[in-house]
Scaffold this motif. Structure first.
Motif, PDB file in Angstrom:
ATOM      1  N   PHE A  16      16.610  13.230  -3.058  1.00 18.50           N
ATOM      2  CA  PHE A  16      15.481  12.624  -3.756  1.00 18.50           C
ATOM      3  C   PHE A  16      15.710  11.127  -3.950  1.00 18.50           C
ATOM      4  CE2 PHE A  16      13.328  11.947  -8.013  1.00 18.50           C
ATOM      5  CZ  PHE A  16      12.040  11.928  -7.516  1.00 18.50           C
ATOM      6  N   LYS A  17      16.928  10.766  -4.345  1.00 22.70           N
ATOM      7  CA  LYS A  17      17.273   9.359  -4.564  1.00 22.70           C
ATOM      8  C   LYS A  17      17.197   8.573  -3.255  1.00 22.70           C
ATOM      9  CE  LYS A  17      21.585   8.398  -5.216  1.00 22.70           C
ATOM     10  NZ  LYS A  17      22.932   8.244  -5.761  1.00 22.70           N
ATOM     11  N   LEU A  18      17.698   9.131  -2.172  1.00 24.67           N
ATOM     12  CA  LEU A  18      17.656   8.447  -0.883  1.00 24.67           C
ATOM     13  C   LEU A  18      16.221   8.277  -0.384  1.00 24.67           C
ATOM     14  CD1 LEU A  18      20.743  10.086   0.867  1.00 24.67           C
ATOM     15  CD2 LEU A  18      20.568   7.756  -0.030  1.00 24.67           C
ATOM     16  N   GLU A  19      15.369   9.282  -0.624  1.00 23.82           N
ATOM     17  CA  GLU A  19      13.952   9.182  -0.248  1.00 23.82           C
ATOM     18  C   GLU A  19      13.271   8.071  -1.042  1.00 23.82           C
ATOM     19  OE1 GLU A  19      12.271  13.040  -0.904  1.00 23.82           O
ATOM     20  OE2 GLU A  19      13.296  13.913   0.829  1.00 23.82           O
ATOM     21  N   ALA A  20      13.529   8.027  -2.343  1.00 23.60           N
ATOM     22  CA  ALA A  20      12.929   7.005  -3.194  1.00 23.60           C
ATOM     23  C   ALA A  20      13.401   5.614  -2.763  1.00 23.60           C
ATOM     24  CB  ALA A  20      13.276   7.255  -4.658  1.00 23.60           C
ATOM     25  N   ALA A  21      14.670   5.497  -2.438  1.00 21.24           N
ATOM     26  CA  ALA A  21      15.214   4.207  -1.988  1.00 21.24           C
ATOM     27  C   ALA A  21      14.533   3.761  -0.703  1.00 21.24           C
ATOM     28  CB  ALA A  21      16.721   4.317  -1.789  1.00 21.24           C
ATOM     29  N   SER A  22      14.352   4.680   0.205  1.00 24.36           N
ATOM     30  CA  SER A  22      13.691   4.366   1.470  1.00 24.36           C
ATOM     31  C   SER A  22      12.261   3.888   1.235  1.00 24.36           C
ATOM     32  CB  SER A  22      13.696   5.595   2.372  1.00 24.36           C
ATOM     33  OG  SER A  22      12.983   5.347   3.553  1.00 24.36           O
ATOM     34  N   GLU A  23      11.570   4.513   0.299  1.00 30.89           N
ATOM     35  CA  GLU A  23      10.184   4.160   0.004  1.00 30.89           C
ATOM     36  C   GLU A  23      10.039   2.747  -0.560  1.00 30.89           C
ATOM     37  OE1 GLU A  23       8.819   7.310  -2.537  1.00 30.89           O
ATOM     38  OE2 GLU A  23       8.916   8.782  -0.915  1.00 30.89           O
ATOM     39  N   GLU A  40      17.505  -4.011  -7.153  1.00 30.08           N
ATOM     40  CA  GLU A  40      17.430  -2.960  -6.134  1.00 30.08           C
ATOM     41  C   GLU A  40      17.612  -1.584  -6.757  1.00 30.08           C
ATOM     42  OE1 GLU A  40      19.080  -4.894  -2.043  1.00 30.08           O
ATOM     43  OE2 GLU A  40      20.527  -4.682  -3.674  1.00 30.08           O
ATOM     44  N   ASN A  41      18.658  -1.428  -7.571  1.00 34.50           N
ATOM     45  CA  ASN A  41      18.908  -0.131  -8.197  1.00 34.50           C
ATOM     46  C   ASN A  41      17.783   0.249  -9.153  1.00 34.50           C
ATOM     47  OD1 ASN A  41      21.346   0.556  -6.933  1.00 34.50           O
ATOM     48  ND2 ASN A  41      22.482  -0.772  -8.303  1.00 34.50           N
ATOM     49  N   GLY A  42      17.251  -0.727  -9.866  1.00 28.80           N
ATOM     50  CA  GLY A  42      16.150  -0.456 -10.783  1.00 28.80           C
ATOM     51  C   GLY A  42      14.896  -0.017 -10.065  1.00 28.80           C
ATOM     52  N   SER A  43      14.650  -0.602  -8.894  1.00 29.78           N
ATOM     53  CA  SER A  43      13.465  -0.211  -8.139  1.00 29.78           C
ATOM     54  C   SER A  43      13.586   1.223  -7.632  1.00 29.78           C
ATOM     55  CB  SER A  43      13.203  -1.172  -6.975  1.00 29.78           C
ATOM     56  OG  SER A  43      14.222  -1.113  -6.010  1.00 29.78           O
ATOM     57  N   VAL A  44      14.796   1.645  -7.295  1.00 29.58           N
ATOM     58  CA  VAL A  44      15.016   3.026  -6.863  1.00 29.58           C
ATOM     59  C   VAL A  44      14.776   3.977  -8.037  1.00 29.58           C
ATOM     60  CG1 VAL A  44      16.700   4.698  -5.997  1.00 29.58           C
ATOM     61  CG2 VAL A  44      16.608   2.394  -5.027  1.00 29.58           C
ATOM     62  N   VAL A  49      11.249   7.904 -11.058  1.00 26.99           N
ATOM     63  CA  VAL A  49      10.472   8.263 -12.249  1.00 26.99           C
ATOM     64  C   VAL A  49       8.994   8.368 -11.906  1.00 26.99           C
ATOM     65  CG1 VAL A  49       9.755   7.481 -14.535  1.00 26.99           C
ATOM     66  CG2 VAL A  49      12.148   7.332 -13.872  1.00 26.99           C
ATOM     67  N   LYS A  50       8.494   7.417 -11.137  1.00 30.80           N
ATOM     68  CA  LYS A  50       7.090   7.434 -10.729  1.00 30.80           C
ATOM     69  C   LYS A  50       6.758   8.734  -9.997  1.00 30.80           C
ATOM     70  CE  LYS A  50       3.851   4.788  -7.879  1.00 30.80           C
ATOM     71  NZ  LYS A  50       3.718   3.601  -7.017  1.00 30.80           N
ATOM     72  N   GLN A  55       4.399  14.249  -9.868  1.00 31.86           N
ATOM     73  CA  GLN A  55       4.582  15.690  -9.647  1.00 31.86           C
ATOM     74  C   GLN A  55       4.212  16.478 -10.903  1.00 31.86           C
ATOM     75  OE1 GLN A  55       5.410  17.244  -6.742  1.00 31.86           O
ATOM     76  NE2 GLN A  55       5.014  19.145  -7.781  1.00 31.86           N
ATOM     77  N   TYR A  56       4.621  15.983 -12.052  1.00 35.43           N
ATOM     78  CA  TYR A  56       4.298  16.640 -13.312  1.00 35.43           C
ATOM     79  C   TYR A  56       2.789  16.678 -13.531  1.00 35.43           C
ATOM     80  CZ  TYR A  56       4.105  17.665 -18.291  1.00 35.43           C
ATOM     81  OH  TYR A  56       3.810  18.228 -19.498  1.00 35.43           O
ATOM     82  N   GLU A  57       2.132  15.552 -13.263  1.00 34.68           N
ATOM     83  CA  GLU A  57       0.680  15.492 -13.441  1.00 34.68           C
ATOM     84  C   GLU A  57      -0.033  16.448 -12.491  1.00 34.68           C
ATOM     85  OE1 GLU A  57      -0.062  11.296 -12.962  1.00 34.68           O
ATOM     86  OE2 GLU A  57       0.120  10.937 -15.134  1.00 34.68           O
TER      87      GLU A  57
END
Length: 61
Positions: A16-23, A40-44, A49-50, A55-57
């Motif tokens: 999940f983290k690697l996918e988010a980083a790629s995005e 960079e880390n904050g954007s990941v 979280v986004k 997904q929750y919504e």
């Protein structure tokens, strides 16, 4: 990363983290990524979280 995760949960969270980083255009390596900037880390983390909120919504409907 949390130390009390099952191996399956740890692998899923890492994926999940690697996918988010790629995005958001951040290249993460397996293991240590302490050479990345706070931005960079904050954007990941922000992207993770986004995606969790989206997904929750979707599950609420």
């Amino acid at each position: 990363m949390a130390k009390n995760l099952t191996p399956q949960a740890k692998a899923a969270l890492n994926k999940f983290k690697l996918e988010a980083a790629s995005e958001v255009g951040v290249t993460l390596n397996e293991g240590y990524n302490g050479d990345k900037t706070s931005k960079e880390n904050g954007s990941v983390g922000g992207q993770m979280v986004k995606k969790m909120i989206m997904q929750y919504e979707q599950n609420m409907q």
